[in-house]
Design a protein around this motif. Structure first.
Motif, PDB file in Angstrom:
ATOM      1  N   UNK A  87       0.834  -1.209   0.000  1.00 53.71           N
ATOM      2  CA  UNK A  87       0.000   0.000   0.000  1.00 53.71           C
ATOM      3  C   UNK A  87       0.866   1.255   0.000  1.00 53.71           C
ATOM      4  N   UNK A  88       1.945   1.253   0.762  1.00 55.67           N
ATOM      5  CA  UNK A  88       2.823   2.422   0.813  1.00 55.67           C
ATOM      6  C   UNK A  88       3.424   2.709  -0.557  1.00 55.67           C
ATOM      7  N   UNK A  89       3.743   1.666  -1.334  1.00 51.83           N
ATOM      8  CA  UNK A  89       4.316   1.849  -2.679  1.00 51.83           C
ATOM      9  C   UNK A  89       3.355   2.577  -3.619  1.00 51.83           C
ATOM     10  N   UNK A  90       2.051   2.496  -3.333  1.00 50.51           N
ATOM     11  CA  UNK A  90       1.066   3.230  -4.126  1.00 50.51           C
ATOM     12  C   UNK A  90       0.979   4.690  -3.697  1.00 50.51           C
ATOM     13  N   UNK A  91       1.525   5.006  -2.535  1.00 53.13           N
ATOM     14  CA  UNK A  91       1.420   6.349  -1.960  1.00 53.13           C
ATOM     15  C   UNK A  91       2.661   7.191  -2.238  1.00 53.13           C
ATOM     16  N   UNK A  92       3.837   6.565  -2.287  1.00 53.48           N
ATOM     17  CA  UNK A  92       5.081   7.321  -2.430  1.00 53.48           C
ATOM     18  C   UNK A  92       6.126   6.540  -3.218  1.00 53.48           C
ATOM     19  N   UNK A  93       7.085   7.265  -3.743  1.00 52.92           N
ATOM     20  CA  UNK A  93       8.223   6.646  -4.422  1.00 52.92           C
ATOM     21  C   UNK A  93       9.419   6.518  -3.486  1.00 52.92           C
ATOM     22  N   UNK A  94       9.316   7.023  -2.273  1.00 52.11           N
ATOM     23  CA  UNK A  94      10.406   6.921  -1.309  1.00 52.11           C
ATOM     24  C   UNK A  94      10.638   5.456  -0.968  1.00 52.11           C
ATOM     25  N   UNK A  95      11.910   5.093  -0.751  1.00 54.39           N
ATOM     26  CA  UNK A  95      12.226   3.690  -0.487  1.00 54.39           C
ATOM     27  C   UNK A  95      13.004   3.457   0.795  1.00 54.39           C
ATOM     28  N   UNK A  96      13.697   4.451   1.308  1.00 58.83           N
ATOM     29  CA  UNK A  96      14.489   4.319   2.539  1.00 58.83           C
ATOM     30  C   UNK A  96      13.748   5.021   3.675  1.00 58.83           C
ATOM     31  N   UNK A 112      -7.081   3.643  -2.199  1.00 59.37           N
ATOM     32  CA  UNK A 112      -6.003   2.789  -2.718  1.00 59.37           C
ATOM     33  C   UNK A 112      -6.012   1.412  -2.059  1.00 59.37           C
ATOM     34  N   UNK A 113      -6.343   1.372  -0.776  1.00 50.99           N
ATOM     35  CA  UNK A 113      -6.396   0.102  -0.039  1.00 50.99           C
ATOM     36  C   UNK A 113      -7.454  -0.805  -0.653  1.00 50.99           C
ATOM     37  N   UNK A 114      -8.579  -0.241  -1.048  1.00 55.90           N
ATOM     38  CA  UNK A 114      -9.672  -1.044  -1.641  1.00 55.90           C
ATOM     39  C   UNK A 114      -9.259  -1.636  -2.982  1.00 55.90           C
ATOM     40  N   UNK A 115      -8.349  -0.961  -3.681  1.00 52.82           N
ATOM     41  CA  UNK A 115      -7.923  -1.441  -4.993  1.00 52.82           C
ATOM     42  C   UNK A 115      -6.914  -2.577  -4.903  1.00 52.82           C
ATOM     43  N   UNK A 116      -6.343  -2.819  -3.731  1.00 55.16           N
ATOM     44  CA  UNK A 116      -5.346  -3.905  -3.591  1.00 55.16           C
ATOM     45  C   UNK A 116      -6.017  -5.260  -3.535  1.00 55.16           C
ATOM     46  N   UNK A 170       7.730  13.711  -0.411  1.00 54.89           N
ATOM     47  CA  UNK A 170       6.374  13.870  -0.921  1.00 54.89           C
ATOM     48  C   UNK A 170       5.647  12.537  -1.017  1.00 54.89           C
ATOM     49  N   UNK A 171       4.341  12.589  -0.733  1.00 51.46           N
ATOM     50  CA  UNK A 171       3.453  11.457  -0.957  1.00 51.46           C
ATOM     51  C   UNK A 171       2.286  11.955  -1.805  1.00 51.46           C
ATOM     52  N   UNK A 172       1.596  11.020  -2.441  1.00 54.44           N
ATOM     53  CA  UNK A 172       0.434  11.340  -3.269  1.00 54.44           C
ATOM     54  C   UNK A 172       0.760  12.471  -4.230  1.00 54.44           C
ATOM     55  N   UNK A 173       0.057  13.539  -4.237  1.00 55.56           N
ATOM     56  CA  UNK A 173       0.308  14.623  -5.190  1.00 55.56           C
ATOM     57  C   UNK A 173       1.046  15.753  -4.491  1.00 55.56           C
ATOM     58  N   UNK A 174       2.291  15.506  -4.143  1.00 60.84           N
ATOM     59  CA  UNK A 174       3.183  16.492  -3.520  1.00 60.84           C
ATOM     60  C   UNK A 174       2.775  16.925  -2.118  1.00 60.84           C
ATOM     61  N   UNK A 175       2.156  16.036  -1.360  1.00 65.01           N
ATOM     62  CA  UNK A 175       1.852  16.314   0.043  1.00 65.01           C
ATOM     63  C   UNK A 175       3.126  16.061   0.843  1.00 65.01           C
ATOM     64  N   UNK A 176       3.608  17.057   1.598  1.00 64.10           N
ATOM     65  CA  UNK A 176       4.803  16.820   2.409  1.00 64.10           C
ATOM     66  C   UNK A 176       4.492  15.844   3.541  1.00 64.10           C
ATOM     67  N   UNK A 177       5.426  14.922   3.780  1.00 59.25           N
ATOM     68  CA  UNK A 177       5.200  13.916   4.815  1.00 59.25           C
ATOM     69  C   UNK A 177       6.525  13.437   5.389  1.00 59.25           C
ATOM     70  N   UNK A 178       6.444  12.957   6.608  1.00 56.42           N
ATOM     71  CA  UNK A 178       7.543  12.240   7.238  1.00 56.42           C
ATOM     72  C   UNK A 178       7.036  10.817   7.438  1.00 56.42           C
TER      73      UNK A 178
END
Length: 121
Positions: A67-76, A117-121, A82-90
């Motif tokens: 699910x997280x992979x659908x939300x962000x491209x961050x890997x470490x 997104x969870x429903x689509x998994x 950024x998550x989703x459409x440029x929402x700042x996140x930690x």
């Protein structure tokens, strides 16, 4: 549970502190000399500038890496970006799940989008 279940008053308040002037042990780095300390951390904050961000940030739990992979491209993780459409996140990893800290004013959008997104998994 409703889509806004994360705002439930039965949840204990989560203490979120922004620390400037260095990164104490146990903190999540969010930039040069800036970090977040979450919860009742034993981090020694003497000598740092500390700001309470508990009302400004909302924590949203994501239960799986798929699910997280659908939300962000961050890997470490932990990571700030950024998550989703440029929402700042930690983002911090918690066991097999993740906790996202997002601005309170964008939290409803983030929670509803993650729920879709969870429903689509």
């Amino acid at each position: 549970m409703t889509r806004l279940g994360f705002l439930s008053p039965v949840s204990p308040p989560l203490k979120i502190l922004e620390v400037r002037g260095g990164i104490p042990d146990g903190a999540i780095s969010i930039g040069p000399d800036r970090s977040l300390v979450v919860g009742d951390s034993a981090a020694d904050l003497d000598g740092y500038r500390v700001y309470d961000m508990s009302a400004a940030l909302v924590a949203i739990e994501v239960e799986s890496e798929a699910l997280l992979r659908r939300v962000t491209e961050l890997t470490e993780f932990p990571a700030a970006g950024a998550i989703l459409r440029d929402v700042p996140a930690v983002i911090e990893q918690r066991g097999s799940g993740f906790r996202l800290f997002v601005p309170q004013e964008l939290s409803r959008y983030v929670a509803e989008t993650i729920d879709d997104l969870r429903r689509a998994l």
